[in-house]
Design an enzyme around this catalytic site. Structure first.
Site, PDB file in Angstrom:
ATOM      1  N   SER A 147       4.872   6.784   2.291  1.00  0.00           N
ATOM      2  CA  SER A 147       5.464   5.496   2.652  1.00  0.00           C
ATOM      3  C   SER A 147       4.804   4.396   1.831  1.00  0.00           C
ATOM      4  O   SER A 147       3.594   4.424   1.616  1.00  0.00           O
ATOM      5  CB  SER A 147       5.222   5.176   4.136  1.00  0.00           C
ATOM      6  OG  SER A 147       5.642   6.245   4.967  1.00  0.00           O
ATOM      7  N   ASN A 206       0.852  -1.190   0.000  1.00  0.00           N
ATOM      8  CA  ASN A 206       0.000   0.000   0.000  1.00  0.00           C
ATOM      9  C   ASN A 206       0.886   1.236   0.000  1.00  0.00           C
ATOM     10  O   ASN A 206       2.000   1.207   0.529  1.00  0.00           O
ATOM     11  CB  ASN A 206      -0.884   0.024   1.250  1.00  0.00           C
ATOM     12  CG  ASN A 206      -1.821   1.226   1.265  1.00  0.00           C
ATOM     13  OD1 ASN A 206      -2.426   1.564   0.245  1.00  0.00           O
ATOM     14  ND2 ASN A 206      -1.932   1.891   2.402  1.00  0.00           N
ATOM     15  N   ASP A 232      -2.444   0.853   8.255  1.00  0.00           N
ATOM     16  CA  ASP A 232      -1.240   1.634   7.920  1.00  0.00           C
ATOM     17  C   ASP A 232      -0.061   1.259   8.821  1.00  0.00           C
ATOM     18  O   ASP A 232       0.823   2.087   9.066  1.00  0.00           O
ATOM     19  CB  ASP A 232      -1.513   3.148   8.015  1.00  0.00           C
ATOM     20  CG  ASP A 232      -2.597   3.586   7.043  1.00  0.00           C
ATOM     21  OD1 ASP A 232      -2.692   2.988   5.957  1.00  0.00           O
ATOM     22  OD2 ASP A 232      -3.348   4.522   7.369  1.00  0.00           O
ATOM     23  N   HIS A 286       0.884   5.153   1.348  1.00  0.00           N
ATOM     24  CA  HIS A 286       0.173   6.023   2.283  1.00  0.00           C
ATOM     25  C   HIS A 286       0.853   7.395   2.274  1.00  0.00           C
ATOM     26  O   HIS A 286       2.082   7.476   2.351  1.00  0.00           O
ATOM     27  CB  HIS A 286       0.222   5.423   3.691  1.00  0.00           C
ATOM     28  CG  HIS A 286      -0.515   6.252   4.690  1.00  0.00           C
ATOM     29  ND1 HIS A 286      -1.894   6.289   4.751  1.00  0.00           N
ATOM     30  CD2 HIS A 286      -0.071   7.109   5.645  1.00  0.00           C
ATOM     31  CE1 HIS A 286      -2.251   7.141   5.698  1.00  0.00           C
ATOM     32  NE2 HIS A 286      -1.183   7.644   6.256  1.00  0.00           N
TER      33      HIS A 286
HETATM   34  C1  GRF Z   1      -2.515   9.091  -2.974  1.00  0.00           C
HETATM   35  O1  GRF Z   1      -2.073  10.244  -2.307  1.00  0.00           O
HETATM   36  C2  GRF Z   1      -2.376   7.915  -2.073  1.00  0.00           C
HETATM   37  O2  GRF Z   1      -1.235   7.939  -1.298  1.00  0.00           O
HETATM   38  C3  GRF Z   1      -3.601   8.099  -1.225  1.00  0.00           C
HETATM   39  O3  GRF Z   1      -4.609   8.470  -2.137  1.00  0.00           O
HETATM   40  C4  GRF Z   1      -4.005   9.143  -3.218  1.00  0.00           C
HETATM   41  C5  GRF Z   1      -4.409   8.432  -4.461  1.00  0.00           C
HETATM   42  O4  GRF Z   1      -4.064   9.123  -5.603  1.00  0.00           O
HETATM   43  N1  GRF Z   1      -3.881   6.989  -0.407  1.00  0.00           N
HETATM   44  P1  GRF Z   1      -4.178   8.432  -7.023  1.00  0.00           P
HETATM   45  O5  GRF Z   1      -5.565   7.819  -7.127  1.00  0.00           O
HETATM   46  O6  GRF Z   1      -3.100   7.392  -7.117  1.00  0.00           O
HETATM   47  O7  GRF Z   1      -4.002   9.545  -8.000  1.00  0.00           O
END
Ligand code: GRF
Length: 201
Positions: A137, A108, A146, A110
């Site tokens: 991360s 994932n 997370d 985050h």
């Molecule tokens: C990213 O900032 C990711 O870290 C978070 O949601 C956002 C998703 O953006 N969990 P995208 O859909 O990849 O443009």
């Protein structure tokens, strides 16, 4: 045989696009499926344009019946037979049963320097705290939200006048560097840490 990678999204899918492009350019893994839980996830059309199979399993009709949603999700995932599942802006909390089923295969991204700012509104919370560096991360997905093993982090400065949006955009820029870098290593079984320092640090 190249590892089969499924990417789960809920939104625009910019991380998904970067992962797919990196796999297609590097030939180190096959993006076999992009799956969204929302019909309005803009990433679905982008995945199709990149020639990747897509699937939609809407979570909303399951209305809080997390296990029923996950049963549908698991069935579709199992038919894609993934070696790796990348969560990329997939906005659902998963049950322990689901996590156990796919343990060791899930990554994932985050938008914070974990263990700081687990959960939502990470950019606002970083600004509220007055921190000078922030970032993202990539971690393994475990039963703790997370909280899985951190495999990589990318750091950016927090600048005077930043808003949650300007900070989010700066972090997103390094998310797009970090996630493919970690995935390239993860497919070879390499879990050594990856650190990226954004410009101006
Ligand atoms: C990213 O900032 C990711 O870290 C978070 O949601 C956002 C998703 O953006 N969990 P995208 O859909 O990849 O443009």
């Amino acid at each position: 045989m190249r590892p089969r990678v499924v990417i789960l999204i809920s939104g625009g899918g910019s991380n998904m696009v970067t992962l797919v492009r990196d796999m297609q350019a590097g030939g180190y893994a096959d993006p076999v499926l992009v799956l969204a839980n929302r019909a309005d996830a803009g990433g679905l059309a982008k995945a199709a344009e990149l020639g990747v199979e897509t699937a939609l399993i809407e979570s909303r009709p399951y209305k809080g019946d997390r296990e029923a949603f996950e049963a549908a999700l698991t069935e579709r995932l199992a038919s894609a037979n993934p070696d790796i599942i990348c969560f990329a802006g997939f906005m659902r909390v998963l049950t322990e049963g689901f996590i156990r089923r796919w343990q060791g295969k899930m990554l994932n991204i985050h938008p914070s320097l974990l263990p700081l700012y687990k959960g939502l509104h990470t950019h606002q919370r970083a600004l509220d705290d007055g921190v000078m560096v922030h970032g993202c991360s990539v971690h393994e997905v475990s039963a703790e939200l997370d909280g899985g093993t951190i495999l990589g982090q990318a750091v950016v400065p927090v600048l005077a006048g930043d808003t949650p949006d300007t900070l989010a955009a700066r972090v997103l820029g390094v998310e797009h560097q970090l996630y493919p870098a970690v995935l390239r290593k993860f497919v070879t079984g390499d879990r050594t840490p990856t650190a990226i320092f954004g410009t101006d640090i």
